[in-house]
Design an enzyme around this catalytic site. Sequence first.
Site, short mmCIF file in Angstrom:
data_model
loop_
_atom_site.label_atom_id
_atom_site.label_comp_id
_atom_site.label_asym_id
_atom_site.label_seq_id
_atom_site.Cartn_x
_atom_site.Cartn_y
_atom_site.Cartn_z
N ASP A 117 8.07 6.98 -3.91
CA ASP A 117 8.21 7.09 -5.36
C ASP A 117 6.16 8.23 -5.15
OD1 ASP A 117 10.13 6.36 -5.64
OD2 ASP A 117 9.60 4.45 -6.43
N TYR A 133 5.33 -2.57 4.62
CA TYR A 133 4.70 -1.62 3.61
C TYR A 133 3.88 -2.81 2.80
CZ TYR A 133 8.72 1.49 2.33
OH TYR A 133 9.63 2.68 2.75
N ASP A 141 8.88 -1.31 -11.58
CA ASP A 141 7.28 -0.94 -10.86
C ASP A 141 6.61 -1.05 -12.48
OD1 ASP A 141 8.33 2.11 -12.32
OD2 ASP A 141 8.12 2.41 -9.72
N ARG A 175 10.96 -2.17 -4.83
CA ARG A 175 10.21 -3.19 -6.21
C ARG A 175 11.24 -3.46 -6.58
NH1 ARG A 175 11.92 2.67 -9.28
NH2 ARG A 175 12.64 3.76 -8.11
#
Length: 339
Positions: free
Chosen positions: A73, A101, A115, A220
């Site tokens: 993203d 992550y 988000d 997310r």
Amino acid sequence: MTDATSAPPPAGAGRGGGPQRRGPRDDGRPRRPTADDGVLVVDKPAGWTSHDVVARVRRLASTRKVGHAGTLDPMATGVLVLGIGRATRLLTYVTGADKDYTATVRLGVRTSTEDAEGETLTVTDAAAVTRDAVVAAAAALTGDLLQVPSAVSAIKVDGRRAYARVRAGEQVELAARPVTVARFDVLDVRPATVPGADGTDVPVLDVDVAVTCSSGTYVRALARDLGDALGVGGHLTALRRTRVGGYGLDVARSLDVLAATPDDVAVDVLPLADAARAAFPVRELTEPEARALSYGQGVPVGDAPDGPVAAIGPDGVLVAVVRRRDDRLRPDVVLAPAG
């Protein structure tokens, strides 16, 4: 999804035989030599789409044959694996690799996109949420899960991206998908405040986490589900990808570093064989075996495991990606064809 293109390399581009010079640029300076076939790991900056990065690298590498192995993203940073030239044929394997992550989840605030780029939907006092409760809720979101992707994901619904339908005002409901979350560790929990509907400060929590997950997992959505499990809602405020399969931040370079390459020097890439060694188990070939695979023929299995295997010749060249079929190793894709 990958963005590998089947367009032919521009005039003057080599096929593994070293970079070659191209014609002058619009400003009169000579174009940078074309990069060799190989993998380039970029540390994507915030605010850039994955396609933005591909477009930039096409210019830096002096070739249009560039693709990526899975999007990030725009708000996210970190590892974006790119294939150049023949390496685009490896991207389909990299796309399915597991990933690491680090992220920050804000508990107490729900947003329309799950988000920080979305509109605030609800704000809930999260002062009573304890660290132990956060750790327990995160642990319950590990293992094999059925995860409902974010409605603003790139998943296609009747031929259109889900996010495009949401932006057009449509209600989108996506089916749950199987994913695996091997790690969802809580690193730090910090109190914060946000303005409530009446303008007063509302206590919320910022939670730093580390995640290891299968391809197709939406971090997310993990933030959303963590907040829902704790009864206060949540969304993602920061995301950094630190590893894709065998490629980590240790081999990633920023676009600024790549752009600083002198104009008369080709952008350096991870050669095909080295890139394959980082992503696959390896089957070392004899010369006759390398020749057979270059013609698309099978070779003995030897000690190769199941699944895709990098078949590398005695000269160090990646000949093919192979897998076991009918008690032989047969090529999925030949990278060094005969002739």
